[in-house]
Design a protein around this motif. Structure first.
Motif, mmCIF file in Angstrom:
data_model
loop_
_atom_site.group_PDB
_atom_site.id
_atom_site.type_symbol
_atom_site.label_atom_id
_atom_site.label_comp_id
_atom_site.label_asym_id
_atom_site.label_seq_id
_atom_site.Cartn_x
_atom_site.Cartn_y
_atom_site.Cartn_z
ATOM 1 N N ILE A 165 75.320 -49.198 84.218
ATOM 2 C CA ILE A 165 74.986 -50.455 84.874
ATOM 3 C C ILE A 165 73.544 -50.714 84.486
ATOM 4 O O ILE A 165 72.691 -49.825 84.582
ATOM 5 N N CYS A 166 73.275 -51.909 84.035
ATOM 6 C CA CYS A 166 71.930 -52.281 83.588
ATOM 7 C C CYS A 166 71.425 -53.403 84.485
ATOM 8 O O CYS A 166 72.036 -54.466 84.555
ATOM 9 N N ARG A 167 70.307 -53.156 85.170
ATOM 10 C CA ARG A 167 69.688 -54.172 86.019
ATOM 11 C C ARG A 167 68.415 -54.648 85.333
ATOM 12 O O ARG A 167 67.548 -53.846 85.000
ATOM 13 N N VAL A 168 68.330 -55.962 85.135
ATOM 14 C CA VAL A 168 67.211 -56.559 84.413
ATOM 15 C C VAL A 168 66.450 -57.470 85.366
ATOM 16 O O VAL A 168 67.034 -58.376 85.961
ATOM 17 N N THR A 169 65.150 -57.227 85.511
ATOM 18 C CA THR A 169 64.306 -58.034 86.384
ATOM 19 C C THR A 169 63.411 -58.924 85.543
ATOM 20 O O THR A 169 62.781 -58.467 84.584
ATOM 21 N N HIS A 170 63.362 -60.197 85.917
ATOM 22 C CA HIS A 170 62.512 -61.177 85.251
ATOM 23 C C HIS A 170 61.490 -61.716 86.249
ATOM 24 O O HIS A 170 61.877 -62.236 87.297
ATOM 25 N N SER A 171 60.233 -61.588 85.946
ATOM 26 C CA SER A 171 59.147 -62.170 86.745
ATOM 27 C C SER A 171 59.265 -61.858 88.234
ATOM 28 O O SER A 171 58.850 -62.648 89.073
ATOM 29 N N SER A 172 59.839 -60.743 88.571
ATOM 30 C CA SER A 172 60.002 -60.302 89.960
ATOM 31 C C SER A 172 60.707 -61.330 90.835
ATOM 32 O O SER A 172 60.698 -61.221 92.046
ATOM 33 N N SER A 173 61.291 -62.359 90.234
ATOM 34 C CA SER A 173 61.915 -63.402 91.041
ATOM 35 C C SER A 173 63.435 -63.312 91.050
ATOM 36 O O SER A 173 64.067 -63.766 91.987
ATOM 37 N N PHE A 174 64.031 -62.763 90.008
ATOM 38 C CA PHE A 174 65.483 -62.617 90.022
ATOM 39 C C PHE A 174 65.903 -61.431 89.175
ATOM 40 O O PHE A 174 65.177 -60.967 88.307
#
Length: 64
Positions: free
Chosen positions: A9-18
């Motif tokens: 499972i890969c969780r990707v965070t962008h700009s701490s917003s989503f």
């Protein structure tokens, strides 16, 4: 290097917003390529969680 499949499972965070979540069933070298691509696309963080093949298959959409 083995072509044996790894399941993550890969969780990707962008700009701490989503956060986006992906499931990968790929050889390890291809998982690494996907992680690198996420960073090239502007990800702030990429987290991998190893799962079993059965857990991966349970997460797939079920046919009606």
């Amino acid at each position: 290097m083995s072509n044996r499949l790894c399941y993550y499972i890969c969780r990707v965070t962008h700009s701490s917003s989503f956060e986006e979540e992906y499931g990968y069933g790929l050889p390890w070298k291809d998982v690494l390529k996907e992680v690198e691509q996420h960073y090239e696309n502007g990800a702030d963080a990429v987290e991998l969680e190893m799962i079993t093949e059965e857990e991966f298959n349970d997460r797939l959409p079920k046919p009606y």
